[in-house]
Design a protein around this motif. Structure first.
Motif, PDB file in Angstrom:
ATOM      1  N   PRO A  86     -44.795 -83.467  65.163  1.00 16.79           N
ATOM      2  CA  PRO A  86     -43.392 -82.499  64.309  1.00 16.79           C
ATOM      3  C   PRO A  86     -42.503 -83.236  64.635  1.00 16.79           C
ATOM      4  O   PRO A  86     -42.154 -83.799  65.528  1.00 16.79           O
ATOM      5  N   GLY A  87     -41.586 -82.586  63.561  1.00 16.68           N
ATOM      6  CA  GLY A  87     -40.432 -83.314  63.578  1.00 16.68           C
ATOM      7  C   GLY A  87     -41.124 -85.083  62.546  1.00 16.68           C
ATOM      8  O   GLY A  87     -39.784 -85.925  62.405  1.00 16.68           O
ATOM      9  N   GLN A  88     -42.049 -85.129  62.145  1.00 19.30           N
ATOM     10  CA  GLN A  88     -42.282 -86.351  61.130  1.00 19.30           C
ATOM     11  C   GLN A  88     -42.374 -85.766  60.073  1.00 19.30           C
ATOM     12  O   GLN A  88     -42.782 -84.030  59.557  1.00 19.30           O
ATOM     13  N   SER A  89     -42.559 -86.688  58.524  1.00 17.10           N
ATOM     14  CA  SER A  89     -42.647 -86.528  57.540  1.00 17.10           C
ATOM     15  C   SER A  89     -43.450 -87.406  56.540  1.00 17.10           C
ATOM     16  O   SER A  89     -43.149 -88.780  57.454  1.00 17.10           O
ATOM     17  N   LEU A  90     -44.494 -87.154  55.701  1.00 15.51           N
ATOM     18  CA  LEU A  90     -44.860 -88.191  54.713  1.00 15.51           C
ATOM     19  C   LEU A  90     -44.197 -88.628  53.633  1.00 15.51           C
ATOM     20  O   LEU A  90     -45.144 -87.109  52.664  1.00 15.51           O
ATOM     21  N   SER A  91     -43.977 -89.017  52.506  1.00 16.47           N
ATOM     22  CA  SER A  91     -43.835 -88.416  50.826  1.00 16.47           C
ATOM     23  C   SER A  91     -44.851 -90.100  50.513  1.00 16.47           C
ATOM     24  O   SER A  91     -44.913 -91.196  50.860  1.00 16.47           O
ATOM     25  N   TRP A  92     -45.343 -89.156  49.685  1.00 21.03           N
ATOM     26  CA  TRP A  92     -46.344 -90.564  48.783  1.00 21.03           C
ATOM     27  C   TRP A  92     -45.768 -90.407  46.983  1.00 21.03           C
ATOM     28  O   TRP A  92     -45.688 -89.805  46.742  1.00 21.03           O
ATOM     29  N   LYS A  93     -45.340 -91.808  46.866  1.00 21.40           N
ATOM     30  CA  LYS A  93     -44.763 -91.571  45.636  1.00 21.40           C
ATOM     31  C   LYS A  93     -45.433 -93.517  45.487  1.00 21.40           C
ATOM     32  O   LYS A  93     -45.093 -93.876  45.422  1.00 21.40           O
ATOM     33  N   ASN A  94     -45.427 -93.192  43.444  1.00 23.68           N
ATOM     34  CA  ASN A  94     -45.935 -94.299  43.239  1.00 23.68           C
ATOM     35  C   ASN A  94     -46.994 -95.735  44.077  1.00 23.68           C
ATOM     36  O   ASN A  94     -46.520 -96.584  44.282  1.00 23.68           O
TER      37      ASN A  94
END
Length: 333
Positions: free
Chosen positions: A235-243
Protein backbone atom coordinates in the motif's frame (compact mmCIF):
# COMPACT_ATOMS: atom_id res chain seq x y z
CA UNK A 1 -56.63 -70.41 -0.80
CA UNK A 2 -54.26 -68.75 -3.25
CA UNK A 3 -52.40 -65.80 -1.82
CA UNK A 4 -52.50 -62.56 -3.75
CA UNK A 5 -49.43 -61.38 -5.67
CA UNK A 6 -49.01 -57.63 -5.85
CA UNK A 7 -46.55 -55.42 -7.70
CA UNK A 8 -44.33 -55.14 -4.66
CA UNK A 9 -43.76 -58.90 -4.57
CA UNK A 10 -43.06 -58.93 -8.31
CA UNK A 11 -40.48 -56.17 -7.91
CA UNK A 12 -38.83 -58.08 -5.07
CA UNK A 13 -38.74 -61.21 -7.26
CA UNK A 14 -37.15 -59.36 -10.19
CA UNK A 15 -34.57 -57.87 -7.81
CA UNK A 16 -33.85 -61.22 -6.14
CA UNK A 17 -35.19 -60.16 -2.75
CA UNK A 18 -38.04 -62.65 -2.26
CA UNK A 19 -38.28 -64.75 0.88
CA UNK A 20 -38.77 -68.56 0.51
CA UNK A 21 -42.51 -68.18 1.10
CA UNK A 22 -42.72 -65.39 -1.51
CA UNK A 23 -40.87 -67.58 -4.00
CA UNK A 24 -43.54 -70.23 -3.58
CA UNK A 25 -46.23 -67.60 -4.14
CA UNK A 26 -44.47 -66.48 -7.32
CA UNK A 27 -44.24 -70.09 -8.51
CA UNK A 28 -48.04 -70.38 -8.38
CA UNK A 29 -48.52 -66.88 -9.80
CA UNK A 30 -46.46 -67.65 -12.91
CA UNK A 31 -48.93 -70.38 -13.83
CA UNK A 32 -51.71 -67.79 -14.22
CA UNK A 33 -52.77 -66.41 -17.59
CA UNK A 34 -52.70 -62.78 -16.40
CA UNK A 35 -49.14 -63.06 -14.98
CA UNK A 36 -47.51 -61.61 -18.07
CA UNK A 37 -49.83 -58.61 -18.11
CA UNK A 38 -49.11 -57.69 -14.50
CA UNK A 39 -45.34 -58.10 -14.95
CA UNK A 40 -45.56 -55.85 -18.02
CA UNK A 41 -47.10 -53.15 -15.85
CA UNK A 42 -44.31 -53.48 -13.31
CA UNK A 43 -41.75 -53.31 -16.11
CA UNK A 44 -43.19 -50.01 -17.45
CA UNK A 45 -43.26 -48.48 -13.98
CA UNK A 46 -39.70 -49.57 -13.21
CA UNK A 47 -38.39 -48.10 -16.46
CA UNK A 48 -40.12 -44.79 -15.76
CA UNK A 49 -38.55 -44.73 -12.31
CA UNK A 50 -35.09 -45.41 -13.77
CA UNK A 51 -35.47 -42.47 -16.17
CA UNK A 52 -36.10 -40.09 -13.26
CA UNK A 53 -33.67 -41.43 -10.67
CA UNK A 54 -29.94 -40.79 -10.39
CA UNK A 55 -28.29 -44.21 -10.46
CA UNK A 56 -24.87 -44.85 -8.97
CA UNK A 57 -22.24 -47.20 -10.37
CA UNK A 58 -22.56 -49.26 -7.18
CA UNK A 59 -26.30 -49.76 -7.75
CA UNK A 60 -25.71 -50.93 -11.30
CA UNK A 61 -23.06 -53.40 -10.13
CA UNK A 62 -25.44 -54.81 -7.51
CA UNK A 63 -28.20 -55.30 -10.09
CA UNK A 64 -25.81 -57.03 -12.46
CA UNK A 65 -24.65 -59.42 -9.76
CA UNK A 66 -28.19 -60.25 -8.71
CA UNK A 67 -29.21 -60.83 -12.29
CA UNK A 68 -26.25 -63.13 -12.89
CA UNK A 69 -26.70 -65.10 -9.70
CA UNK A 70 -30.49 -65.47 -9.62
CA UNK A 71 -32.36 -64.50 -12.77
CA UNK A 72 -30.42 -66.80 -15.09
CA UNK A 73 -30.40 -69.83 -12.77
CA UNK A 74 -32.96 -72.31 -13.98
CA UNK A 75 -33.00 -74.02 -10.58
CA UNK A 76 -34.22 -70.96 -8.68
CA UNK A 77 -37.81 -72.27 -9.14
CA UNK A 78 -39.00 -75.58 -10.49
CA UNK A 79 -41.20 -74.88 -13.46
CA UNK A 80 -42.31 -76.07 -16.82
CA UNK A 81 -40.49 -75.32 -20.03
CA UNK A 82 -43.19 -72.79 -20.92
CA UNK A 83 -42.64 -70.91 -17.69
CA UNK A 84 -38.87 -71.06 -18.24
CA UNK A 85 -39.38 -69.32 -21.57
CA UNK A 86 -41.70 -66.83 -19.88
CA UNK A 87 -39.10 -65.95 -17.26
CA UNK A 88 -36.26 -65.91 -19.77
CA UNK A 89 -38.17 -63.23 -21.63
CA UNK A 90 -38.18 -61.06 -18.52
CA UNK A 91 -34.62 -62.00 -17.79
CA UNK A 92 -33.75 -60.56 -21.20
CA UNK A 93 -35.88 -57.49 -20.51
CA UNK A 94 -34.22 -57.01 -17.11
CA UNK A 95 -30.79 -57.36 -18.67
CA UNK A 96 -31.79 -54.74 -21.23
CA UNK A 97 -32.89 -52.51 -18.39
CA UNK A 98 -29.56 -52.92 -16.58
CA UNK A 99 -27.51 -52.27 -19.69
CA UNK A 100 -29.78 -49.40 -20.69
CA UNK A 101 -29.45 -47.78 -17.30
CA UNK A 102 -25.67 -48.12 -17.46
CA UNK A 103 -25.53 -46.48 -20.88
CA UNK A 104 -28.06 -43.82 -19.86
CA UNK A 105 -26.09 -43.05 -16.71
CA UNK A 106 -22.83 -42.74 -18.63
CA UNK A 107 -24.36 -40.47 -21.27
CA UNK A 108 -26.06 -38.37 -18.61
CA UNK A 109 -22.78 -37.88 -16.75
CA UNK A 110 -21.01 -36.99 -19.98
CA UNK A 111 -23.68 -34.43 -20.81
CA UNK A 112 -23.38 -32.99 -17.32
CA UNK A 113 -19.63 -32.61 -17.74
CA UNK A 114 -20.09 -31.03 -21.18
CA UNK A 115 -22.71 -28.69 -19.76
CA UNK A 116 -20.39 -27.80 -16.91
CA UNK A 117 -17.60 -26.93 -19.32
CA UNK A 118 -19.89 -25.14 -21.75
CA UNK A 119 -21.35 -23.13 -18.90
CA UNK A 120 -18.13 -21.12 -18.62
CA UNK A 121 -18.78 -18.14 -20.89
CA UNK A 122 -16.49 -15.19 -21.54
CA UNK A 123 -18.13 -11.80 -21.11
CA UNK A 124 -16.84 -8.52 -22.48
CA UNK A 125 -17.80 -5.17 -21.01
CA UNK A 126 -16.96 -2.22 -23.24
CA UNK A 127 -17.29 1.26 -21.76
CA UNK A 128 -17.50 4.27 -24.03
CA UNK A 129 -16.10 7.59 -22.86
CA UNK A 130 -18.29 9.05 -20.14
CA UNK A 131 -19.39 5.62 -18.89
CA UNK A 132 -18.35 4.10 -15.57
CA UNK A 133 -19.69 0.78 -14.33
CA UNK A 134 -19.22 -1.55 -11.41
CA UNK A 135 -18.73 -5.21 -12.38
CA UNK A 136 -19.13 -7.92 -9.76
CA UNK A 137 -17.28 -11.11 -10.68
CA UNK A 138 -18.34 -14.65 -9.75
CA UNK A 139 -15.89 -14.75 -6.81
CA UNK A 140 -17.43 -11.53 -5.39
CA UNK A 141 -14.48 -9.40 -6.52
CA UNK A 142 -15.54 -5.94 -7.74
CA UNK A 143 -14.14 -4.06 -10.72
CA UNK A 144 -14.82 -0.33 -11.12
CA UNK A 145 -14.37 0.09 -14.86
CA UNK A 146 -13.57 3.56 -16.25
CA UNK A 147 -14.71 5.17 -19.47
CA UNK A 148 -12.95 4.14 -22.66
CA UNK A 149 -12.07 0.77 -21.10
CA UNK A 150 -12.78 -2.90 -21.84
CA UNK A 151 -12.94 -5.83 -19.41
CA UNK A 152 -13.03 -9.50 -20.43
CA UNK A 153 -13.94 -11.99 -17.71
CA UNK A 154 -15.49 -15.48 -17.38
CA UNK A 155 -18.95 -16.25 -16.06
CA UNK A 156 -17.18 -18.24 -13.34
CA UNK A 157 -13.58 -19.05 -12.52
CA UNK A 158 -12.37 -22.62 -13.09
CA UNK A 159 -8.97 -24.15 -12.45
CA UNK A 160 -6.36 -22.88 -10.04
CA UNK A 161 -6.42 -19.18 -10.98
CA UNK A 162 -8.84 -16.31 -11.52
CA UNK A 163 -7.83 -14.57 -14.75
CA UNK A 164 -9.26 -11.56 -16.57
CA UNK A 165 -8.12 -9.14 -19.31
CA UNK A 166 -8.18 -5.36 -19.03
CA UNK A 167 -7.70 -2.71 -21.69
CA UNK A 168 -7.93 0.69 -20.10
CA UNK A 169 -8.42 1.76 -16.51
CA UNK A 170 -10.08 0.15 -13.49
CA UNK A 171 -9.99 -0.07 -9.72
CA UNK A 172 -10.08 -3.59 -8.25
CA UNK A 173 -11.35 -4.89 -4.93
CA UNK A 174 -10.27 -8.53 -5.10
CA UNK A 175 -11.89 -11.15 -2.87
CA UNK A 176 -9.23 -12.93 -0.84
CA UNK A 177 -8.42 -16.49 -1.88
CA UNK A 178 -4.76 -17.51 -1.36
CA UNK A 179 -5.38 -20.86 -3.06
CA UNK A 180 -6.63 -19.19 -6.24
CA UNK A 181 -4.55 -16.15 -7.30
CA UNK A 182 -6.24 -13.32 -9.19
CA UNK A 183 -4.43 -12.36 -12.40
CA UNK A 184 -4.99 -9.32 -14.61
CA UNK A 185 -3.55 -9.42 -18.12
CA UNK A 186 -2.86 -5.98 -19.60
CA UNK A 187 -0.87 -6.41 -22.78
CA UNK A 188 2.64 -7.49 -21.81
CA UNK A 189 2.16 -6.80 -18.10
CA UNK A 190 0.79 -9.41 -15.71
CA UNK A 191 -0.54 -8.36 -12.31
CA UNK A 192 -1.06 -11.05 -9.65
CA UNK A 193 -2.83 -10.70 -6.29
CA UNK A 194 -4.66 -12.93 -3.82
CA UNK A 195 -6.85 -10.34 -2.12
CA UNK A 196 -6.22 -6.60 -2.30
CA UNK A 197 -7.36 -3.28 -3.76
CA UNK A 198 -5.51 -1.30 -6.41
CA UNK A 199 -5.87 0.74 -9.59
CA UNK A 200 -4.52 -0.12 -13.02
CA UNK A 201 -4.13 2.29 -15.93
CA UNK A 202 -3.28 0.35 -19.09
CA UNK A 203 -4.34 2.16 -22.25
CA UNK A 204 -2.81 1.20 -25.57
CA UNK A 205 0.38 3.11 -26.47
CA UNK A 206 0.41 4.72 -23.03
CA UNK A 207 2.63 3.96 -20.01
CA UNK A 208 1.31 1.18 -17.77
CA UNK A 209 0.58 2.28 -14.19
CA UNK A 210 -0.51 0.37 -11.08
CA UNK A 211 -1.17 1.96 -7.69
CA UNK A 212 -1.84 -0.08 -4.54
CA UNK A 213 -4.38 0.87 -1.87
CA UNK A 214 -4.24 -2.31 0.23
CA UNK A 215 -2.58 -5.74 0.28
CA UNK A 216 0.30 -6.84 -1.95
CA UNK A 217 0.52 -6.75 -5.72
CA UNK A 218 3.06 -8.62 -7.80
CA UNK A 219 3.94 -7.22 -11.23
CA UNK A 220 5.69 -9.14 -14.02
CA UNK A 221 6.63 -8.49 -17.64
CA UNK A 222 5.58 -11.20 -20.10
CA UNK A 223 7.35 -11.99 -23.36
CA UNK A 224 6.00 -15.16 -24.91
CA UNK A 225 6.49 -17.94 -22.38
CA UNK A 226 9.10 -15.94 -20.47
CA UNK A 227 8.15 -13.87 -17.42
CA UNK A 228 10.36 -11.29 -15.74
CA UNK A 229 9.38 -10.17 -12.21
CA UNK A 230 9.28 -6.38 -11.90
CA UNK A 231 8.20 -5.65 -8.34
CA UNK A 232 6.05 -6.59 -5.37
CA UNK A 233 4.10 -3.52 -4.27
CA UNK A 234 2.55 -2.71 -0.90
CA UNK A 235 0.00 0.00 0.00
CA UNK A 236 1.17 3.47 -0.95
CA UNK A 237 3.46 2.25 -3.74
CA UNK A 238 3.13 2.50 -7.50
CA UNK A 239 4.87 1.14 -10.57
CA UNK A 240 5.07 2.71 -13.99
CA UNK A 241 6.26 0.74 -17.03
CA UNK A 242 7.45 2.76 -20.01
CA UNK A 243 10.03 2.04 -22.72
CA UNK A 244 10.85 -1.30 -21.05
CA UNK A 245 11.72 0.43 -17.80
CA UNK A 246 10.00 0.04 -14.43
CA UNK A 247 9.80 3.11 -12.21
CA UNK A 248 8.71 2.77 -8.60
CA UNK A 249 6.94 5.59 -6.83
CA UNK A 250 5.16 6.63 -3.64
CA UNK A 251 1.49 7.68 -3.62
CA UNK A 252 -1.31 8.32 -1.14
CA UNK A 253 -3.22 5.06 -0.63
CA UNK A 254 -6.41 6.98 0.19
CA UNK A 255 -6.22 8.80 -3.14
CA UNK A 256 -6.07 5.42 -4.88
CA UNK A 257 -9.15 4.13 -3.06
CA UNK A 258 -11.07 7.34 -3.70
CA UNK A 259 -10.45 7.19 -7.44
CA UNK A 260 -13.52 4.96 -7.73
CA UNK A 261 -15.53 7.77 -6.13
CA UNK A 262 -14.30 10.36 -8.61
CA UNK A 263 -11.19 11.77 -6.94
CA UNK A 264 -8.71 12.79 -9.64
CA UNK A 265 -5.16 13.45 -8.45
CA UNK A 266 -2.73 15.10 -10.86
CA UNK A 267 0.95 15.40 -9.90
CA UNK A 268 2.98 17.51 -12.32
CA UNK A 269 0.71 16.39 -15.14
CA UNK A 270 0.55 18.33 -18.39
CA UNK A 271 -2.69 20.05 -19.29
CA UNK A 272 -2.88 17.73 -22.31
CA UNK A 273 -2.64 14.65 -20.02
CA UNK A 274 -5.33 16.09 -17.79
CA UNK A 275 -7.54 16.77 -20.81
CA UNK A 276 -7.25 13.11 -21.86
CA UNK A 277 -8.56 12.05 -18.44
CA UNK A 278 -11.46 14.51 -18.67
CA UNK A 279 -12.33 13.22 -22.14
CA UNK A 280 -12.84 9.71 -20.72
CA UNK A 281 -14.76 10.86 -17.65
CA UNK A 282 -17.04 13.39 -19.39
CA UNK A 283 -17.15 12.14 -23.01
CA UNK A 284 -15.89 15.38 -24.51
CA UNK A 285 -13.12 16.44 -26.91
CA UNK A 286 -10.48 19.01 -25.98
CA UNK A 287 -9.06 21.28 -28.65
CA UNK A 288 -5.90 23.30 -27.92
CA UNK A 289 -5.57 26.41 -30.08
CA UNK A 290 -1.96 26.65 -28.98
CA UNK A 291 -0.18 23.32 -28.50
CA UNK A 292 2.34 24.83 -26.10
CA UNK A 293 -0.49 25.43 -23.63
CA UNK A 294 -1.12 21.69 -23.58
CA UNK A 295 2.44 21.13 -22.29
CA UNK A 296 1.90 23.25 -19.20
CA UNK A 297 2.32 21.23 -15.96
CA UNK A 298 -0.08 21.30 -13.04
CA UNK A 299 -0.42 19.64 -9.64
CA UNK A 300 -3.99 19.58 -8.39
CA UNK A 301 -6.70 17.32 -6.91
CA UNK A 302 -10.20 17.51 -8.42
CA UNK A 303 -13.54 15.75 -8.11
CA UNK A 304 -15.25 14.24 -11.13
CA UNK A 305 -18.56 14.29 -9.27
CA UNK A 306 -19.12 17.88 -10.35
CA UNK A 307 -19.93 19.14 -13.87
CA UNK A 308 -16.99 19.70 -16.19
CA UNK A 309 -17.78 23.40 -16.30
CA UNK A 310 -17.03 23.62 -12.57
CA UNK A 311 -13.66 21.94 -13.10
CA UNK A 312 -12.79 24.32 -15.91
CA UNK A 313 -13.68 27.29 -13.71
CA UNK A 314 -10.98 26.10 -11.30
CA UNK A 315 -8.35 25.21 -13.90
CA UNK A 316 -8.58 28.35 -16.07
CA UNK A 317 -7.29 30.88 -13.53
CA UNK A 318 -4.73 28.38 -12.18
CA UNK A 319 -3.38 27.59 -15.63
CA UNK A 320 -3.88 31.14 -16.93
CA UNK A 321 -5.92 30.23 -19.99
CA UNK A 322 -9.37 30.91 -21.36
CA UNK A 323 -11.76 28.30 -22.65
CA UNK A 324 -15.09 27.81 -24.34
CA UNK A 325 -17.46 24.81 -24.11
CA UNK A 326 -19.44 24.21 -27.30
CA UNK A 327 -21.54 21.05 -27.08
CA UNK A 328 -19.04 18.21 -26.57
CA UNK A 329 -16.04 20.34 -27.48
CA UNK A 330 -13.86 22.17 -24.99
CA UNK A 331 -11.69 24.78 -26.72
CA UNK A 332 -8.60 25.97 -24.87
CA UNK A 333 -7.15 29.32 -26.00
Amino acid sequence: MEQQVNKQVIRKYLKGECSPSELQIMKLFLQREDAEQLIDQVWVEEWAAFEEAEISDQDIAIWKNRFTEERLQENSLPMSSGNKFFLLRYAAVWLTLILGVGIWYGITNLKRQETKIAAVTMFERVNANGQRVQVRLSDSSIVYLAGGSTLRYPSRFVGNTREIILHGEAFFEVAKNPKKPFIIHTGEIRTLVVGTSFRINAFKNKPFLVEVASGKVRIAHEQGNHETPLAVLIPGQSLSWKNNQAILGQINADDVSEWKNGRLVFNKATLREMATVFERWYNVDFIFKHQTKGQQHMTITLSAKVPLSDIMEVLAPTGKFSYKIQGRQVIIN
